[in-house]
Motif scaffolding. Structure first.
Motif, PDB file in Angstrom:
ATOM      1  N   GLU A 154       0.834  -1.190   0.000  1.00  0.00           N
ATOM      2  CA  GLU A 154       0.000   0.000   0.000  1.00  0.00           C
ATOM      3  C   GLU A 154       0.874   1.247   0.000  1.00  0.00           C
ATOM      4  N   THR A 155       0.526   2.204  -0.845  1.00  0.00           N
ATOM      5  CA  THR A 155       1.206   3.497  -0.868  1.00  0.00           C
ATOM      6  C   THR A 155       0.328   4.514  -0.148  1.00  0.00           C
ATOM      7  N   MET A 156       0.975   5.452   0.547  1.00  0.00           N
ATOM      8  CA  MET A 156       0.214   6.420   1.334  1.00  0.00           C
ATOM      9  C   MET A 156       1.025   7.677   1.558  1.00  0.00           C
ATOM     10  N   GLU A 157       0.327   8.750   1.850  1.00  0.00           N
ATOM     11  CA  GLU A 157       0.954   9.992   2.285  1.00  0.00           C
ATOM     12  C   GLU A 157       1.105   9.933   3.799  1.00  0.00           C
ATOM     13  N   SER A 158       2.321  10.049   4.262  1.00  0.00           N
ATOM     14  CA  SER A 158       2.608   9.875   5.684  1.00  0.00           C
ATOM     15  C   SER A 158       3.095  11.176   6.300  1.00  0.00           C
ATOM     16  N   ILE A 159       2.611  11.469   7.520  1.00  0.00           N
ATOM     17  CA  ILE A 159       3.104  12.593   8.314  1.00  0.00           C
ATOM     18  C   ILE A 159       3.540  12.020   9.662  1.00  0.00           C
ATOM     19  N   VAL A 160       4.844  12.019   9.893  1.00  0.00           N
ATOM     20  CA  VAL A 160       5.420  11.390  11.081  1.00  0.00           C
ATOM     21  C   VAL A 160       5.990  12.463  11.992  1.00  0.00           C
ATOM     22  N   SER A 161       5.696  12.362  13.275  1.00  0.00           N
ATOM     23  CA  SER A 161       6.269  13.296  14.242  1.00  0.00           C
ATOM     24  C   SER A 161       7.706  12.897  14.551  1.00  0.00           C
ATOM     25  N   CYS A 162       8.582  13.898  14.646  1.00  0.00           N
ATOM     26  CA  CYS A 162      10.009  13.669  14.885  1.00  0.00           C
ATOM     27  C   CYS A 162      10.499  14.623  15.969  1.00  0.00           C
ATOM     28  N   GLN A 163      11.647  14.302  16.527  1.00  0.00           N
ATOM     29  CA  GLN A 163      12.323  15.184  17.466  1.00  0.00           C
ATOM     30  C   GLN A 163      13.550  15.754  16.762  1.00  0.00           C
ATOM     31  N   PHE A 164      13.455  17.006  16.335  1.00  0.00           N
ATOM     32  CA  PHE A 164      14.532  17.617  15.569  1.00  0.00           C
ATOM     33  C   PHE A 164      15.573  18.246  16.489  1.00  0.00           C
ATOM     34  N   ASP A 165      16.815  18.138  16.088  1.00  0.00           N
ATOM     35  CA  ASP A 165      17.933  18.780  16.783  1.00  0.00           C
ATOM     36  C   ASP A 165      18.507  19.828  15.828  1.00  0.00           C
ATOM     37  N   VAL A 166      18.212  21.099  16.086  1.00  0.00           N
ATOM     38  CA  VAL A 166      18.595  22.179  15.162  1.00  0.00           C
ATOM     39  C   VAL A 166      19.793  22.968  15.677  1.00  0.00           C
ATOM     40  N   ARG A 167      20.552  22.385  16.590  1.00  0.00           N
ATOM     41  CA  ARG A 167      21.682  23.131  17.156  1.00  0.00           C
ATOM     42  C   ARG A 167      22.703  23.504  16.098  1.00  0.00           C
ATOM     43  N   LYS A 168      22.868  22.671  15.072  1.00  0.00           N
ATOM     44  CA  LYS A 168      23.862  22.949  14.038  1.00  0.00           C
ATOM     45  C   LYS A 168      23.256  23.502  12.757  1.00  0.00           C
ATOM     46  N   PHE A 169      22.063  24.043  12.844  1.00  0.00           N
ATOM     47  CA  PHE A 169      21.434  24.665  11.677  1.00  0.00           C
ATOM     48  C   PHE A 169      22.355  25.736  11.102  1.00  0.00           C
ATOM     49  N   PRO A 170      22.555  25.824   9.762  1.00  0.00           N
ATOM     50  CA  PRO A 170      21.927  25.031   8.703  1.00  0.00           C
ATOM     51  C   PRO A 170      22.754  23.835   8.241  1.00  0.00           C
ATOM     52  N   PHE A 171      23.707  23.386   9.047  1.00  0.00           N
ATOM     53  CA  PHE A 171      24.529  22.230   8.707  1.00  0.00           C
ATOM     54  C   PHE A 171      24.096  21.039   9.562  1.00  0.00           C
ATOM     55  N   ASP A 172      22.791  20.859   9.707  1.00  0.00           N
ATOM     56  CA  ASP A 172      22.249  19.863  10.617  1.00  0.00           C
ATOM     57  C   ASP A 172      21.816  18.594   9.894  1.00  0.00           C
ATOM     58  N   SER A 173      21.708  17.537  10.657  1.00  0.00           N
ATOM     59  CA  SER A 173      21.134  16.261  10.212  1.00  0.00           C
ATOM     60  C   SER A 173      19.981  15.911  11.136  1.00  0.00           C
ATOM     61  N   GLN A 174      18.918  15.384  10.567  1.00  0.00           N
ATOM     62  CA  GLN A 174      17.720  15.050  11.341  1.00  0.00           C
ATOM     63  C   GLN A 174      17.365  13.580  11.125  1.00  0.00           C
ATOM     64  N   SER A 175      16.806  12.966  12.138  1.00  0.00           N
ATOM     65  CA  SER A 175      16.367  11.569  12.044  1.00  0.00           C
ATOM     66  C   SER A 175      14.900  11.465  12.423  1.00  0.00           C
ATOM     67  N   CYS A 176      14.191  10.659  11.678  1.00  0.00           N
ATOM     68  CA  CYS A 176      12.777  10.396  11.948  1.00  0.00           C
ATOM     69  C   CYS A 176      12.567   8.885  12.008  1.00  0.00           C
ATOM     70  N   THR A 177      11.688   8.470  12.907  1.00  0.00           N
ATOM     71  CA  THR A 177      11.482   7.045  13.148  1.00  0.00           C
ATOM     72  C   THR A 177      10.038   6.651  12.878  1.00  0.00           C
ATOM     73  N   PHE A 178       9.881   5.560  12.130  1.00  0.00           N
ATOM     74  CA  PHE A 178       8.585   4.933  11.928  1.00  0.00           C
ATOM     75  C   PHE A 178       8.494   3.779  12.929  1.00  0.00           C
ATOM     76  N   TYR A 179       7.617   3.926  13.892  1.00  0.00           N
ATOM     77  CA  TYR A 179       7.521   2.979  15.007  1.00  0.00           C
ATOM     78  C   TYR A 179       6.289   2.094  14.787  1.00  0.00           C
ATOM     79  N   TYR A 180       6.531   0.837  14.362  1.00  0.00           N
ATOM     80  CA  TYR A 180       5.444  -0.087  14.057  1.00  0.00           C
ATOM     81  C   TYR A 180       5.274  -1.121  15.183  1.00  0.00           C
ATOM     82  N   PHE A 181       4.021  -1.364  15.513  1.00  0.00           N
ATOM     83  CA  PHE A 181       3.685  -2.392  16.490  1.00  0.00           C
ATOM     84  C   PHE A 181       2.292  -2.917  16.165  1.00  0.00           C
ATOM     85  N   SER A 182       1.924  -4.022  16.791  1.00  0.00           N
ATOM     86  CA  SER A 182       0.611  -4.620  16.576  1.00  0.00           C
ATOM     87  C   SER A 182      -0.206  -4.571  17.849  1.00  0.00           C
ATOM     88  N   PRO A 183      -1.403  -3.970  17.804  1.00  0.00           N
ATOM     89  CA  PRO A 183      -2.265  -3.971  18.995  1.00  0.00           C
ATOM     90  C   PRO A 183      -2.717  -5.368  19.395  1.00  0.00           C
TER      91      PRO A 183
END
Length: 389
Positions: A154-183
């Motif tokens: 399945e293809t979808m438009e995804s909006i994922v919440s992330c914790q950004f670290d902008v201390r080195k802006f504009p030479f920064d790197s950011q990581s976002c995590t897709f956290y999957y689990f089964s209820p």
């Protein structure tokens, strides 16, 4: 007579006993229909897809990022298009392909088979879970293989919440995590396995602002974390934001170089201060409201705003000192001649005092210029060393 004999023989070979036309294509279609009827006659899609109830259902997740619309720094979200692939084995949906003209795979609506309930905890858009209900509205399909292997894509438009670290802006790197689990991981003995899961970037369309640095898949208990690391392309931000602010900080120093007699010191310093304020407002609307990881660039800009504001104040004091007029008191005398002599002497003293005030103003201007240069060099050096470290 031979013509009628041949025609009769052709009709016998073409039609079967039920009157249906025999052809290889129709034969294949009939076999596929028969296969589906055999598989789904007594099939219950709400039943756990293992024949031994104590067995665990092993599920694999493959994530394919297709494109990145944006990284919203203010809301700390990643907007992307993803292709999600979920695979598992249904022991009730197996067949011997040799009995059905070597049919290895069937393509069916996902509503016909058992579907695991998989949710992305970091997803904040409407499509957070894939389950029995979601596949109805999304019209998702599955590929079903003869060994019982089921593949849901399945293809979808995804909006994922992330914790950004902008201390080195504009030479920064950011990581976002897709956290999957089964209820239903406990009720259905369902396990998401890391060896069946992966993060594949082969179909990723490059973004004009961000580069994909790395991806990783980690398991914690029965949950799986798929992390993507992105690095900003800094050239546009450096040219359009960083460089103008550095140039403005240098111009702020030249407010002290401008001659006091020109009368433009206050106008120039106020104009630079307002420009800094505009840049500060733009950056504050862009950056996340996070007190833990404050951008060093924001600190640098704030320093320049304070320095520019103090320049306006100090230049006002310098101009006030420069235009101070000396008014010495002269002793009272009775003679007119003495009065005229005292008047000329007072004028000379007044001119000397005015000259002293002007000299003091110029000296203060030079001291403030040296102080401004030192603060600029120190703040720029700290910012550069922290960003490039």
């Amino acid at each position: 007579m031979d013509i009628y004999t041949n025609l009769l023989a052709f009709m016998i070979l073409t039609f079967d006993k039920t009157g249906q036309i025999k052809c290889p294509e129709m034969d294949t279609v009939d076999k596929e229909t028969a296969l589906q009827q055999k598989l789904f006659t007594n099939y219950n899609k709400y039943r756990k897809p293992v024949k031994i109830p104590s067995d665990r259902v092993q599920v694999g997740i493959k994530l394919y990022p297709l494109s990145i619309q944006k990284l919203d720094m203010r809301s700390q979200t990643l907007h992307s298009a993803i292709w999600l692939e979920i695979q598992w084995t249904d022991e009730y949906l197996t067949w011997n392909s040799s009995d059905f003209d070597n049919i290895q795979c069937l393509r069916l609506p996902a509503t016909q088979v058992w579907v695991p309930s998989i949710c992305n905890l970091h997803e904040i858009s409407g499509k957070r879970c894939i389950n029995f209900v979601s596949v109805i509205y999304s019209a998702t399909e599955v590929e079903m293989w003869s060994n019982g292997h089921i593949l849901l894509q399945e293809t979808m438009e995804s909006i994922v919440s992330c914790q950004f670290d902008v201390r080195k802006f504009p030479f920064d790197s950011q990581s976002c995590t897709f956290y999957y689990f089964s209820p239903n991981e406990y009720s259905h003995n369902l396990s998401i396995l890391a060896n069946l899961s992966s993060f594949y970037t082969g179909y990723f369309k490059p973004n004009e602002e961000w580069d994909v640095v790395s991806t990783s898949v980690n398991m914690e208990g029965l949950e799986i974390y798929m992390t993507i690391v992105l690095r900003r392309r800094p050239m546009f931000t450096f040219i359009s934001v960083v460089l103008p602010i550095v140039v403005l900080s240098i111009m702020n120093t030249f407010c002290y170089v401008l001659p006091i007699e020109s009368g433009e010191k206050i106008g120039m310093s106020v104009a630079i201060f307002l420009t800094f304020a505009v840049f500060g407002s733009i950056l504050s609307d862009t950056m996340p409201r996070n007190s833990e990881n404050i951008s060093w660039f924001i600190v640098y800009v704030t320093t320049q705003i304070v320095l520019s504001g103090s320049t306006v104040v100090m230049e006002t004091i310098v101009l006030r000192i420069y235009h101070t007029e000396g008014t010495p008191s002269s002793p009272k005398t009775e003679s007119a001649v003495c009065n005229s002599e005292n008047a000329s002497s007072g004028t000379k003293q007044n001119n000397d005092l005015n000259s002293k005030w002007k000299t003091r103003a110029r000296m203060l201007d030079k001291i403030l210029m040296i102080f401004n240069i030192c603060i600029n060099l120190i703040s720029l050096s700290i910012f550069a060393s922290v960003i490039l470290s």
